[in-house]
Design an enzyme around this catalytic site. Structure first.
Site, PDB file in Angstrom:
ATOM      1  CB  SER A  22      38.626  39.843  24.902  1.00  0.00           C
ATOM      2  OG  SER A  22      39.800  40.497  24.471  1.00  0.00           O
TER       3      SER A  22
ATOM      4  CE  LYS B  47      39.921  35.125  26.357  1.00  0.00           C
ATOM      5  NZ  LYS B  47      39.333  35.136  27.710  1.00  0.00           N
TER       6      LYS B  47
ATOM      7  CG  HIS C 286      46.025  13.873  43.091  1.00  0.00           C
ATOM      8  ND1 HIS C 286      46.776  14.313  44.165  1.00  0.00           N
ATOM      9  CD2 HIS C 286      45.344  12.784  43.531  1.00  0.00           C
ATOM     10  CE1 HIS C 286      46.575  13.523  45.197  1.00  0.00           C
ATOM     11  NE2 HIS C 286      45.707  12.576  44.848  1.00  0.00           N
TER      12      HIS C 286
ATOM     13  CD  GLU D 173      36.603  35.759  35.369  1.00  0.00           C
ATOM     14  OE1 GLU D 173      36.209  36.943  35.232  1.00  0.00           O
ATOM     15  OE2 GLU D 173      37.265  35.158  34.499  1.00  0.00           O
TER      16      GLU D 173
END
Length: 438
Positions: free
Chosen positions: A292, A298, A162, A305
């Protein structure tokens, strides 16, 4: 394109279906060629076609099968639902190449119908790509994950259910679960192949076999099996094999499950690798490119993805295939080109994504052992191991006090009078992750 080898029927279809600009999948066109070549040879064996003419037809069809003439199949994939236009396209190209005395219908299409040839080409194209591309790719990914499971077997971490802290596990156990998911996915896909390999060749227009030799279907399946090594089987019933495309729908369903599994795994990996300072940071994903255009340094989880985008597309394709499979009315399903487009796309996407996932992501993952084991020590759910000694309610009180005070379970348990020997035995986190020594 050097020249147009097709004829009038193909030209009409080009003019009639200016829809997507996307032709039928090359694999389907190539299997049309393979079927036409085998048909000519079988018809010659049966004495139905002059041997010399048959060999000219077969030689022309072999060129299609070998991928030399992909550009001769220009008809839009959104066409007449039986694939008649593309079957006629193949007949015309072969007849042009085979000689002036060869008729597209009487000779090239002898003993056949679009209604048994085109779906057979779709089934066999999907079968070939699954066997030769997808299954090896799933094997590669499963072994990549299993290798990491072995490497990370002793990396202790907090479990999570959860999205909340749960009892300790090892990073290796998590990766072992991922590997099993992919093996189970492969087994699901393999389970569809027997039915996928059942083709309607020999049934002609509606399944009766009108205008074909009674041995044609059996002989052509045997010849195609010999040529390709693929297990090509007779239909369970010739009318089912013409009227329904359930084998294709079933295969798509198994591919959808693989997409679901890939989504779960890819999402877990990007969550586990989130950070590096404000996320979980339990693993390090390979750094492949700048993440980025504005934030220096980054790095993003680009491969997970990509994999999840592919999975979304595959699931969407399955919806179209499911709807297409529902459109079997009376003696024919007339959504076969749509099903072909989406199914071959699913197989291609999953094959590529699985290899990419293994080679560009999973193989390069490293464990952040210090961070993972830090979280293992913090998880309050470890109090579960106290239950057999002090009971659920007493353990719950210890958890509440630990959470409120920020102190460790061990400290609170001692204050609550739990025997030190019980604390040491129960709160052995490594033993907790492997309670049966597995």
């Amino acid at each position: 394109m050097a020249e147009e080898l097709w004829g009038a029927e193909t030209r009409k279809a080009i003019d009639n279906f200016p829809v997507s600009g996307e032709p039928i999948p090359h694999d389907v066109a190539r299997w049309l060629g393979r079927i036409k070549a085998a048909s000519a040879r079988v018809n010659a064996e049966l004495g139905l076609l002059d041997s010399e003419k048959a060999e000219r037809i077969a030689a022309a069809a072999d060129r299609i099968a070998n991928g030399e003439l992909d550009d001769q199949f220009p008809i839009d994939v959104f066409q007449t639902g039986s694939g008649t236009s593309s079957n006629m396209n193949a007949n015309e190209v072969i007849a042009t190449l085979a000689g002036e005395d060869v008729h597209a219908n009487d000779d090239v299409n002898l003993g056949q119908s679009s209604n048994d040839v085109f779906p057979s080409a779709v089934h066999l194209a999907a079968l070939e790509r699954i066997v030769n591309d997808l299954l090896p790719a799933l094997d590669l990914l499963a072994e990549s994950l299993a290798s990491k499971a072995r490497e990370f077997d002793d990396v202790l971490k907090s479990g999570r259910t959860h999205w909340m802290d749960a009892v300790p596990v090892t990073l290796g156990q998590e990766f072992g679960g991922y590997a099993a998911q992919m093996r189970e996915g492969k087994a699901r896909v393999e389970g569809t192949l027997e039915r996928l390999s059942k083709i309607p060749l020999g049934g002609t227009a509606v399944g009766t076999g009108l205008n074909t030799h009674p041995e044609f279907g059996e002989r052509i399946r045997a010849l195609l099996t010999k040529e390709t090594g693929l297990p090509i089987n007779p239909p369970a019933d010739p009318f089912e094999a013409t009227a329904a495309r359930d084998g294709l729908v079933e295969a798509s369903g198994a591919l959808k499950v693989v997409a679901v599994s890939l989504t779960k795994i890819a999402n877990d990996l990007r969550y586990l690798g989130s950070g590096p300072r404000a996320g979980l940071g339990e693993i390090f994903l390979p750094e492949l490119q700048k993440g980025s255009s504005i934030m220096p340094g980054k790095v993003n989880p680009v491969i997970p993805e990509v994999v999840t985008q592919v999975a979304a597309q595959v699931i969407g394709n399955d919806q179209a295939i499911t709807i297409g499979g529902m459109q079997g009315h009376f003696e024919l399903n007339a959504f076969v080109p749509l099903i072909a487009r989406n199914l071959l796309d699913q197989i291609k996407l999953l094959s590529s994504a699985s290899r990419l996932f293994a080679e560009r992501c999973v193989d390069g993952i490293e464990a952040n052992r210090e961070q993972a084991e830090h979280y293992a020590e913090l998880t309050l759910s470890a109090a579960t191991a106290l239950n057999p000694y002090i009971g659920y309610d007493k353990a719950g009180e210890i958890v509440k006090k630990a959470a409120a005070s920020g102190r460790s379970l061990r400290e609170i348990a001692r204050e609550e009078g739990v025997d030190e020997a019980i604390i040491e035995k129960a709160l052995d986190y490594r033993a907790m992750a492997k309670p049966h020594g597995q």
